[in-house]
Write an enzyme that holds these catalytic residues in place. Structure first.
Site, PDB file in Angstrom:
ATOM      1  N   ASP A  46       9.273  19.541 -18.995  1.00 49.64           N
ATOM      2  CA  ASP A  46       9.855  18.430 -18.230  1.00 49.64           C
ATOM      3  C   ASP A  46       9.321  18.403 -16.803  1.00 49.64           C
ATOM      4  OD1 ASP A  46      11.374  16.211 -17.872  1.00 49.64           O
ATOM      5  OD2 ASP A  46      13.320  17.185 -18.174  1.00 49.64           O
ATOM      6  N   SER A  82       1.811   6.203  -5.188  1.00 52.63           N
ATOM      7  CA  SER A  82       2.890   5.693  -6.031  1.00 52.63           C
ATOM      8  C   SER A  82       3.249   6.559  -7.243  1.00 52.63           C
ATOM      9  CB  SER A  82       2.513   4.287  -6.521  1.00 52.63           C
ATOM     10  OG  SER A  82       1.460   4.375  -7.461  1.00 52.63           O
ATOM     11  N   SER A 119       9.640   9.703   0.325  1.00 52.48           N
ATOM     12  CA  SER A 119       8.736   9.056   1.292  1.00 52.48           C
ATOM     13  C   SER A 119       8.961   7.546   1.297  1.00 52.48           C
ATOM     14  CB  SER A 119       7.268   9.401   0.985  1.00 52.48           C
ATOM     15  OG  SER A 119       6.850   8.814  -0.237  1.00 52.48           O
ATOM     16  N   LYS A 120       9.269   6.965   0.147  1.00 48.75           N
ATOM     17  CA  LYS A 120       9.556   5.518   0.112  1.00 48.75           C
ATOM     18  C   LYS A 120      10.893   5.236   0.810  1.00 48.75           C
ATOM     19  CE  LYS A 120       7.587   2.536  -1.569  1.00 48.75           C
ATOM     20  NZ  LYS A 120       6.496   1.657  -1.087  1.00 48.75           N
ATOM     21  N   THR A 161      10.949   0.708  -4.053  1.00 49.27           N
ATOM     22  CA  THR A 161      11.258   1.098  -5.428  1.00 49.27           C
ATOM     23  C   THR A 161      12.749   1.396  -5.594  1.00 49.27           C
ATOM     24  OG1 THR A 161      10.967   2.957  -6.965  1.00 49.27           O
ATOM     25  CG2 THR A 161      10.547   3.430  -4.684  1.00 49.27           C
ATOM     26  N   ASP A 162      13.224   1.291  -6.832  1.00 47.11           N
ATOM     27  CA  ASP A 162      14.620   1.673  -7.112  1.00 47.11           C
ATOM     28  C   ASP A 162      14.798   3.189  -7.078  1.00 47.11           C
ATOM     29  OD1 ASP A 162      13.275   2.345  -9.466  1.00 47.11           O
ATOM     30  OD2 ASP A 162      14.690   1.344 -10.810  1.00 47.11           O
ATOM     31  N   GLU A 163      13.672   3.931  -7.034  1.00 48.53           N
ATOM     32  CA  GLU A 163      13.781   5.394  -7.061  1.00 48.53           C
ATOM     33  C   GLU A 163      14.409   5.948  -5.787  1.00 48.53           C
ATOM     34  OE1 GLU A 163      10.485   7.479  -8.845  1.00 48.53           O
ATOM     35  OE2 GLU A 163       9.824   5.684  -9.889  1.00 48.53           O
ATOM     36  N   TYR A 165       7.790  11.554  -3.710  1.00 50.40           N
ATOM     37  CA  TYR A 165       7.459  10.117  -3.697  1.00 50.40           C
ATOM     38  C   TYR A 165       8.645   9.277  -3.249  1.00 50.40           C
ATOM     39  CZ  TYR A 165       7.101   5.372  -5.607  1.00 50.40           C
ATOM     40  OH  TYR A 165       7.136   4.003  -5.758  1.00 50.40           O
ATOM     41  N   SER A 166       9.790   9.450  -3.935  1.00 44.61           N
ATOM     42  CA  SER A 166      10.919   8.561  -3.617  1.00 44.61           C
ATOM     43  C   SER A 166      11.473   8.850  -2.221  1.00 44.61           C
ATOM     44  CB  SER A 166      12.003   8.643  -4.692  1.00 44.61           C
ATOM     45  OG  SER A 166      12.400   9.965  -4.933  1.00 44.61           O
ATOM     46  N   ALA A 184       0.843  -1.200   0.000  1.00 44.99           N
ATOM     47  CA  ALA A 184       0.000   0.000   0.000  1.00 44.99           C
ATOM     48  C   ALA A 184       0.871   1.240   0.000  1.00 44.99           C
ATOM     49  CB  ALA A 184      -0.911   0.004   1.222  1.00 44.99           C
ATOM     50  N   THR A 212       0.578   8.261   3.987  1.00 51.49           N
ATOM     51  CA  THR A 212       0.470   6.813   3.736  1.00 51.49           C
ATOM     52  C   THR A 212       1.841   6.139   3.755  1.00 51.49           C
ATOM     53  OG1 THR A 212      -1.627   6.843   2.575  1.00 51.49           O
ATOM     54  CG2 THR A 212      -0.089   5.114   1.930  1.00 51.49           C
TER      55      THR A 212
HETATM   56  P1  NAD Z   1      -0.773   1.654  -7.038  1.00 51.99           P
HETATM   57  O1  NAD Z   1      -0.817   3.135  -6.859  1.00 51.99           O
HETATM   58  O2  NAD Z   1      -1.288   1.050  -8.292  1.00 51.99           O
HETATM   59  O3  NAD Z   1      -1.560   0.944  -5.830  1.00 51.99           O
HETATM   60  C1  NAD Z   1      -1.440   1.348  -4.509  1.00 51.99           C
HETATM   61  C2  NAD Z   1      -2.573   0.694  -3.711  1.00 51.99           C
HETATM   62  O4  NAD Z   1      -2.438   1.109  -2.334  1.00 51.99           O
HETATM   63  C3  NAD Z   1      -3.969   1.122  -4.170  1.00 51.99           C
HETATM   64  O5  NAD Z   1      -4.809   0.006  -4.264  1.00 51.99           O
HETATM   65  C4  NAD Z   1      -4.429   2.065  -3.045  1.00 51.99           C
HETATM   66  O6  NAD Z   1      -5.844   2.049  -2.862  1.00 51.99           O
HETATM   67  C5  NAD Z   1      -3.703   1.492  -1.849  1.00 51.99           C
HETATM   68  N1  NAD Z   1      -3.506   2.497  -0.777  1.00 51.99           N
HETATM   69  C6  NAD Z   1      -3.034   3.773  -0.927  1.00 51.99           C
HETATM   70  N2  NAD Z   1      -3.030   4.385   0.276  1.00 51.99           N
HETATM   71  C7  NAD Z   1      -3.474   3.477   1.188  1.00 51.99           C
HETATM   72  C8  NAD Z   1      -3.676   3.507   2.596  1.00 51.99           C
HETATM   73  N3  NAD Z   1      -3.443   4.623   3.316  1.00 51.99           N
HETATM   74  N4  NAD Z   1      -4.129   2.402   3.218  1.00 51.99           N
HETATM   75  C9  NAD Z   1      -4.389   1.270   2.508  1.00 51.99           C
HETATM   76  N5  NAD Z   1      -4.237   1.186   1.168  1.00 51.99           N
HETATM   77  C10 NAD Z   1      -3.782   2.280   0.524  1.00 51.99           C
HETATM   78  O7  NAD Z   1       0.748   1.251  -6.789  1.00 51.99           O
HETATM   79  P2  NAD Z   1       1.598   0.076  -7.460  1.00 51.99           P
HETATM   80  O8  NAD Z   1       2.183   0.571  -8.725  1.00 51.99           O
HETATM   81  O9  NAD Z   1       0.806  -1.168  -7.449  1.00 51.99           O
HETATM   82  O10 NAD Z   1       2.779  -0.024  -6.395  1.00 51.99           O
HETATM   83  C11 NAD Z   1       2.680  -0.894  -5.270  1.00 51.99           C
HETATM   84  C12 NAD Z   1       3.937  -0.751  -4.424  1.00 51.99           C
HETATM   85  O11 NAD Z   1       5.079  -1.087  -5.197  1.00 51.99           O
HETATM   86  C13 NAD Z   1       4.170   0.647  -3.890  1.00 51.99           C
HETATM   87  O12 NAD Z   1       4.661   0.552  -2.577  1.00 51.99           O
HETATM   88  C14 NAD Z   1       5.218   1.238  -4.818  1.00 51.99           C
HETATM   89  O13 NAD Z   1       6.002   2.179  -4.149  1.00 51.99           O
HETATM   90  C15 NAD Z   1       6.016  -0.017  -5.180  1.00 51.99           C
HETATM   91  N6  NAD Z   1       6.659   0.007  -6.505  1.00 51.99           N
HETATM   92  C16 NAD Z   1       5.979   0.356  -7.630  1.00 51.99           C
HETATM   93  C17 NAD Z   1       6.612   0.318  -8.877  1.00 51.99           C
HETATM   94  C18 NAD Z   1       5.869   0.651 -10.161  1.00 51.99           C
HETATM   95  O14 NAD Z   1       6.493   0.683 -11.231  1.00 51.99           O
HETATM   96  N7  NAD Z   1       4.572   0.841 -10.156  1.00 51.99           N
HETATM   97  C19 NAD Z   1       7.944  -0.064  -8.966  1.00 51.99           C
HETATM   98  C20 NAD Z   1       8.619  -0.426  -7.798  1.00 51.99           C
HETATM   99  C21 NAD Z   1       7.957  -0.394  -6.584  1.00 51.99           C
HETATM  100  P1  TYD Z   2       6.009   7.026 -14.791  1.00 52.95           P
HETATM  101  O1  TYD Z   2       5.243   5.954 -15.488  1.00 52.95           O
HETATM  102  O2  TYD Z   2       5.247   8.141 -14.138  1.00 52.95           O
HETATM  103  O3  TYD Z   2       6.972   6.299 -13.744  1.00 52.95           O
HETATM  104  P2  TYD Z   2       8.206   6.915 -12.860  1.00 52.95           P
HETATM  105  O4  TYD Z   2       8.083   8.386 -12.817  1.00 52.95           O
HETATM  106  O5  TYD Z   2       7.940   6.286 -11.520  1.00 52.95           O
HETATM  107  O6  TYD Z   2       9.471   6.420 -13.515  1.00 52.95           O
HETATM  108  O7  TYD Z   2       7.007   7.684 -15.822  1.00 52.95           O
HETATM  109  C1  TYD Z   2       7.967   6.926 -16.526  1.00 52.95           C
HETATM  110  C2  TYD Z   2       8.835   7.876 -17.306  1.00 52.95           C
HETATM  111  O8  TYD Z   2       8.049   8.482 -18.337  1.00 52.95           O
HETATM  112  C3  TYD Z   2       9.376   9.029 -16.468  1.00 52.95           C
HETATM  113  O9  TYD Z   2      10.703   9.320 -16.902  1.00 52.95           O
HETATM  114  C4  TYD Z   2       8.457  10.185 -16.779  1.00 52.95           C
HETATM  115  C5  TYD Z   2       8.026   9.908 -18.219  1.00 52.95           C
HETATM  116  N1  TYD Z   2       6.663  10.344 -18.581  1.00 52.95           N
HETATM  117  C6  TYD Z   2       6.472  11.076 -19.767  1.00 52.95           C
HETATM  118  O10 TYD Z   2       7.420  11.383 -20.514  1.00 52.95           O
HETATM  119  N2  TYD Z   2       5.189  11.422 -20.095  1.00 52.95           N
HETATM  120  C7  TYD Z   2       4.120  11.104 -19.320  1.00 52.95           C
HETATM  121  O11 TYD Z   2       2.976  11.489 -19.652  1.00 52.95           O
HETATM  122  C8  TYD Z   2       4.341  10.356 -18.109  1.00 52.95           C
HETATM  123  C9  TYD Z   2       3.179   9.970 -17.214  1.00 52.95           C
HETATM  124  C10 TYD Z   2       5.629   9.993 -17.791  1.00 52.95           C
END
Ligand code: NAD
Ligand code: TYD
Length: 357
Positions: A292, A84, A162-163, A133-135, A159-160, A81, A99
């Site tokens: 950007d 993200s 907070s993670k 996350t790798d961020e 975001y990064s 959760a 969160t």
């Molecule tokens: P997402 O935004 O799709 O889903 C997040 C989920 O958390 C949602 O279902 C939301 O309702 C729930 N949530 C948010 N706040 C909450 C709270 N206070 N209590 C309970 N539930 C809550 O995110 P995702 O892309 O599925 O990412 C999941 C995890 O993986 C995150 O921790 C993110 O940091 C990590 N992550 C994501 C990516 C990516 O590329 N998406 C990559 C690496 C790590």
């Molecule tokens: P994103 O999917 O938001 O993931 P993250 O920021 O966590 O890497 O974005 C991926 C890359 O794409 C990031 O470098 C930002 C870029 N981006 C665009 O160029 N246009 C867009 O509309 C979005 C959403 C992201």
């Protein structure tokens, strides 16, 4: 086992829940607040399974967490959760602090309280898996460098940051209180059920609608893309096999410039969706360079050799096969997309509840 998954209605969490229900005999409790990113329609394939249950709960609500721990008696916790989306964290960071930091703290405390009271054998096998996350590592300057598990933290966005904070809390709860934790830091995921605010689903859906394809800055930024089902498999392996206190980086060995990702999607759409919207000759003509992102990280790339060596995990999907599957999925799952775009997915719980009356 009883596995408590937080954020199981999100993009990666729902892939984890589907993976566990479909491939194991474990029971899953999906604990999710259902923010804009939570979508129970992504769990339709498991919703009626007797080993699956859902609780609409905020991880910041300690009283509710304690009750869930007592009732469900988890053997494992997989914590996904989170807020993200980097762009949302730039325009409004408060939910990210609440969160990702406070919520993780509350979950750690609820877990510690529950774990302390477990009998010795259960205490020894219990794991808290923090999904990150790798961020947190910031960005890479050289073209050859890779993030390893010992790369220093240098987060760039709210975001990064907070993670990164949540990762530090999890490690401190291990060191100070002995909580049996494992951590993973993963690169950018893509695949089915991805909320269309992130790059890949946004580009697919905008192209199909004949809208501009926004590329931030010069589009030269690099991300390392991993198919979400490969990530779900890795997470299950880590939570069931990793040694206490370990961290694993997870990545797809798929470094791509953003502009190349956008062009690959356009090429796939030319083949798979040749009937273009009115006025569109080539999907690529829709590419539009826009302002950007502030603090935009230039390059992420993961060294995933530790998880391969220790746990034998490798990604099964190449970017080519994974992207094709993803585009195909978005072409076929029009109802899921329509409900997300209209906001109707928010009513799914009520509709489902009424249907059961
Ligand atoms: P997402 O935004 O799709 O889903 C997040 C989920 O958390 C949602 O279902 C939301 O309702 C729930 N949530 C948010 N706040 C909450 C709270 N206070 N209590 C309970 N539930 C809550 O995110 P995702 O892309 O599925 O990412 C999941 C995890 O993986 C995150 O921790 C993110 O940091 C990590 N992550 C994501 C990516 C990516 O590329 N998406 C990559 C690496 C790590
Ligand atoms: P994103 O999917 O938001 O993931 P993250 O920021 O966590 O890497 O974005 C991926 C890359 O794409 C990031 O470098 C930002 C870029 N981006 C665009 O160029 N246009 C867009 O509309 C979005 C959403 C992201």
């Amino acid at each position: 086992m009883n596995i408590l998954v937080t954020g199981g209605a999100g993009f990666i969490g729902s892939a984890v829940v589907r993976h566990i229900i479909q491939n194991t005999t474990h029971h899953v409790l999906n604990l999710d607040k259902l923010t804009y990113a939570g979508n129970l329609e992504s769990l339709v394939s498991v919703a009626n399974n007797e080993r699956y249950q859902f609780s609409q709960t905020d991880i910041c609500d300690r009283v509710a967490l304690d009750q869930i721990f007592q009732e469900f008696q988890p053997d494992l916790v997989m914590h996904l959760a989170a807020e993200s989306h980097v762009d949302r964290s730039i325009t409004g960071s408060q939910d990210f602090i609440e969160t990702n930091i406070i919520g993780t703290y509350q979950l750690l405390e609820a877990t510690r309280f529950y774990w302390n009271a477990l009998e010795e054998s259960k205490k020894a096998t219990f794991r808290f898996h923090h999904i990150s996350t790798d961020e947190v590592y910031g960005d890479l300057e050289g073209t050859e460098d890779l993030f390893t598990e010992t790369t220093p933290y240098a987060p760039s966005s709210p975001y990064s940051a907070s993670k990164a904070s949540s990762d530090h809390l999890v490690r401190a709860w291990h060191r100070t209180y002995g909580l049996p934790v494992v951590l993973t830091n993963c690169s950018n995921n893509y695949g089915p059920f991805h909320f269309p605010e992130k790059l890949i689903p946004l580009i697919i859906l905008n192209a199909l609608a004949g809208k501009a394809l926004p590329v931030y800055g010069n589009g030269e930024q690099i991300r390392d893309w991993l198919y979400v089902e490969d990530h779900a498999r890795a997470l299950y392996k880590v939570v069931t096999e990793a040694k206490i206190g370990e961290t694993y980086n997870i990545g797809g060995h798929n470094e791509q410039k953003n502009i190349d990702v956008v062009k690959s999607i356009c090429t796939l759409l030319e083949e798979l969706a040749p009937n273009k919207p009115a006025g569109v000759e080539h999907y690529q003509d829709l590419i539009t360079y826009v302002k950007d992102r502030p603090g935009h990280d230039l390059r992420y790339a993961i060294d995933a050799s530790k998880i391969e060596k220790d746990l034998g995990w490798v990604p099964l999907e190449s970017f080519e096969t994974g992207l094709r599957k993803t585009v195909q999925w978005y072409l076929e799952n029009t109802q899921w997309i329509e409900n997300v775009q209209s906001g109707d997915y928010k009513n799914w719980l009520t509709q489902q509840y009424q249907a059961e009356q």
